[in-house]
Design a protein around this motif. Structure first.
Motif, PDB file in Angstrom:
ATOM      1  N   UNK A   6       0.856  -1.185   0.000  1.00  0.00           N
ATOM      2  CA  UNK A   6       0.000   0.000   0.000  1.00  0.00           C
ATOM      3  C   UNK A   6       0.892   1.235   0.000  1.00  0.00           C
ATOM      4  N   UNK A   7       0.792   2.031  -1.051  1.00  0.00           N
ATOM      5  CA  UNK A   7       1.534   3.281  -1.150  1.00  0.00           C
ATOM      6  C   UNK A   7       0.559   4.447  -0.997  1.00  0.00           C
ATOM      7  N   UNK A   8       0.636   5.135   0.121  1.00  0.00           N
ATOM      8  CA  UNK A   8      -0.224   6.284   0.388  1.00  0.00           C
ATOM      9  C   UNK A   8       0.459   7.526  -0.177  1.00  0.00           C
ATOM     10  N   UNK A   9      -0.236   8.217  -1.073  1.00  0.00           N
ATOM     11  CA  UNK A   9       0.340   9.385  -1.739  1.00  0.00           C
ATOM     12  C   UNK A   9      -0.359  10.647  -1.236  1.00  0.00           C
ATOM     13  N   UNK A  10       0.388  11.468  -0.516  1.00  0.00           N
ATOM     14  CA  UNK A  10      -0.127  12.727   0.018  1.00  0.00           C
ATOM     15  C   UNK A  10       0.353  13.884  -0.845  1.00  0.00           C
ATOM     16  N   UNK A  11      -0.325  15.012  -0.722  1.00  0.00           N
ATOM     17  CA  UNK A  11       0.048  16.177  -1.525  1.00  0.00           C
ATOM     18  C   UNK A  11       1.374  16.767  -1.074  1.00  0.00           C
ATOM     19  N   UNK A  67      -1.677   2.154  -5.145  1.00  0.00           N
ATOM     20  CA  UNK A  67      -1.406   3.558  -4.854  1.00  0.00           C
ATOM     21  C   UNK A  67      -2.696   4.229  -4.406  1.00  0.00           C
ATOM     22  N   UNK A  68      -2.697   4.733  -3.201  1.00  0.00           N
ATOM     23  CA  UNK A  68      -3.895   5.337  -2.615  1.00  0.00           C
ATOM     24  C   UNK A  68      -3.722   6.845  -2.491  1.00  0.00           C
ATOM     25  N   UNK A  69      -4.459   7.634  -3.264  1.00  0.00           N
ATOM     26  CA  UNK A  69      -4.381   9.092  -3.102  1.00  0.00           C
ATOM     27  C   UNK A  69      -4.974   9.518  -1.760  1.00  0.00           C
ATOM     28  N   UNK A  70      -4.195  10.223  -0.979  1.00  0.00           N
ATOM     29  CA  UNK A  70      -4.690  10.707   0.305  1.00  0.00           C
ATOM     30  C   UNK A  70      -5.438  12.016   0.057  1.00  0.00           C
TER      31      UNK A  70
END
Length: 245
Positions: A6-11, A67-70
């Motif tokens: 799980x790759x959490x992608x934050x701004x 890839x999970x967009x936060x």
């Protein structure tokens, strides 16, 4: 069979509390799922960057990533920025982009948690109007989702809920606060519908000067941590259905 990473992608943000809050949320989510590898990356301002994490995962022999967009709405970052950076990933990685976090009943519950932590109680709902203050977007789909979330929050019993935005859209937080006052609402609370501190949450706080209550950002709430895993599981199930077809 190994589960996808799980790759959490934050701004990302220049505010150091932003990255700290994101990491706290990701740690909380990882703690709910033993054996799941969870990584964090940022689109801008903070490290590690998304390309750096993807290169490292590929070098380690990882093959599958979710890839999970936060992000709370499906606006420009989810539709353009993140897909663009994922397309540049090493060819050995199989990547699936999960859905954004909103809308969800868990987000309604997280907003209410922050309102209660700010001093309100369930018994106050009937006399309290809430400004659901989001970051803002020019994307009509994103604006519609914020409006939907405001309606869902209103259905839990608050006497009135108005959406507001820190940028790109109207009304601003202070305008929504004034509108509730003009409607005769006895108590006004501002609930930031943002995940972590930063420039836009600061604008929301400034606009809340005329309110009685200002809640905290959603941050590492248990509801948000559970929602990360819900979105991960949804993407994993979709991948399994494709593989079985």
């Amino acid at each position: 069979m190994n589960r996808p990473v799980l790759l959490v992608i934050a701004h990302g943000s220049r505010d150091p509390l932003h990255a700290a809050t994101v990491h706290a949320l990701v740690r909380r989510a990882a703690g709910l799922r033993a054996g799941l590898r969870v990584e964090t990356a940022f689109l801008d301002f903070n490290v590690p960057s998304v390309p750096a994490v993807l290169e490292r995962l590929a070098a380690e022999g990882v093959r599958e990533v979710i890839a999970l967009p936060l992000l709370l709405t499906r606006a420009f970052h989810a539709k353009a920025d993140i897909p663009a950076v994922l397309r540049e990933a090493p060819a050995s990685l199989r990547i699936r982009q999960a859905d954004v976090l909103g809308p969800s009943p868990l987000l309604v519950a997280a907003v209410e948690r922050r309102l209660y932590e700010a001093g309100l109680a369930p018994a106050d709902k009937g006399s309290t109007g809430v400004v659901l203050a989001a970051a803002g977007s020019t994307d009509p789909e994103a604006i519609a989702v914020i409006a939907e979330m405001a309606r869902e929050l209103r259905r839990t019993g608050w006497c009135s809920v108005r959406p507001a935005f820190a940028s790109a859209s109207l009304p601003r937080t202070e305008d929504a606060v004034r509108a509730l006052r003009a409607d005769g609402v006895r108590r006004v609370a501002v609930a930031p519908y943002v995940i972590a501190p930063g420039r836009l949450p600061d604008r929301i706080a400034e606009g809340a000067a005329g309110a009685d209550v200002l809640a905290a950002v959603l941050g590492p709430s248990p509801e948000l941590a559970r929602l990360l895993l819900e979105r991960y599981d949804g993407a994993a199930r979709a991948e399994e259905r494709v593989a079985a077809a």
